[in-house]
Design a protein around this motif. Sequence first.
Motif: not given
Lengths: 134, 134
Positions: A69-70, A77-78, B70-76, B120-122
């Motif tokens: 998720k960006f 995206i996959y 973040f990837s996974g969660k939908g929330e910002a 943008c990285a984690y």
Amino acid sequence: MITNKLRAAALKSTFQREKILEYISSRKEHPTVDKIYKHMLKICPTISKTTVYNNVKSLDKAGLIKAVKFSGKGEAIYDGNPSVHYHFVCNKCGTIFDLDLDCKNIIKKEIDGHLVENVCAYFSGVCKECKKDL
Amino acid sequence: MITNKLRAAALKSTFQREKILEYISSRKEHPTVDKIYKHMLKICPTISKTTVYNNVKSLDKAGLIKAVKFSGKGEAIYDGNPSVHYHFVCNKCGTIFDLDLDCKNIIKKEIDGHLVENVCAYFSGVCKECKKDL
DNA sequence: TTTGATGCAAACGGTTTGCACTTAT
DNA sequence: ATAAGTGCAAACCGTTTGCATCAAA
């Protein structure tokens, strides 16, 4: 071969699943669920979006693809390449490039005392092609 | 001072906006809209979630905070530190740590011919504290 | 006085869920 | 035979939008 990959991952082999995995794996497109769905409609007109969602989830869980998720967009995206790597996102054309930076050595290392298991990262800016138009 | 920061960013100074910026900036919490909203309710019972959304958007646009998905969660989540840096997310307790890795030198550089404007990285894994319980 | 902020209700969009039916193993 | 996949409709949830009111400049 696709069927073998599925078997190895203990996933049942259905037409939909095989074609979805094939589509995501074969191209460097990093498609969204909607893109996958629209592609699948051409070769399987009865497919539902739920099936696409079901399959990207099972394929991701099995480690055959990677959901990302960006920031910015809500859509996932996959990525057909499930191994850890960096991305570059063009802010003009939206293309997502895979980067061949070395981030494998980060995995299973420690940073500030935390155990690193995964890296999810992207760089954004203006891609090679779009730079020509500036 | 908060009021000056807002003035410098050409944003009007309202009670809600000041307190929201103060809340996000003062702590290392990386709160979600819901967290901010719940905090704000205590000091401004009439506030709406829309106002929180409006403000995180204007503050993000003005560069005073940084919205991150973040990837996974939908929330910002909203980061009081708007400068580019890496994060570490604990898969057990969910805490988001700021990392002091050097990624400033990546900005405005080129990778594979692409112009890099943002990172943008984690990293994710098990944090220092949670490692003790393993 | 004018421009932008607030906050309500409703819409939106990507994703998930419940469920009956069907298919791979 | 059984465990899993398919696909429909409806729910879900974070977020956005339209709009009337209100406050900062």
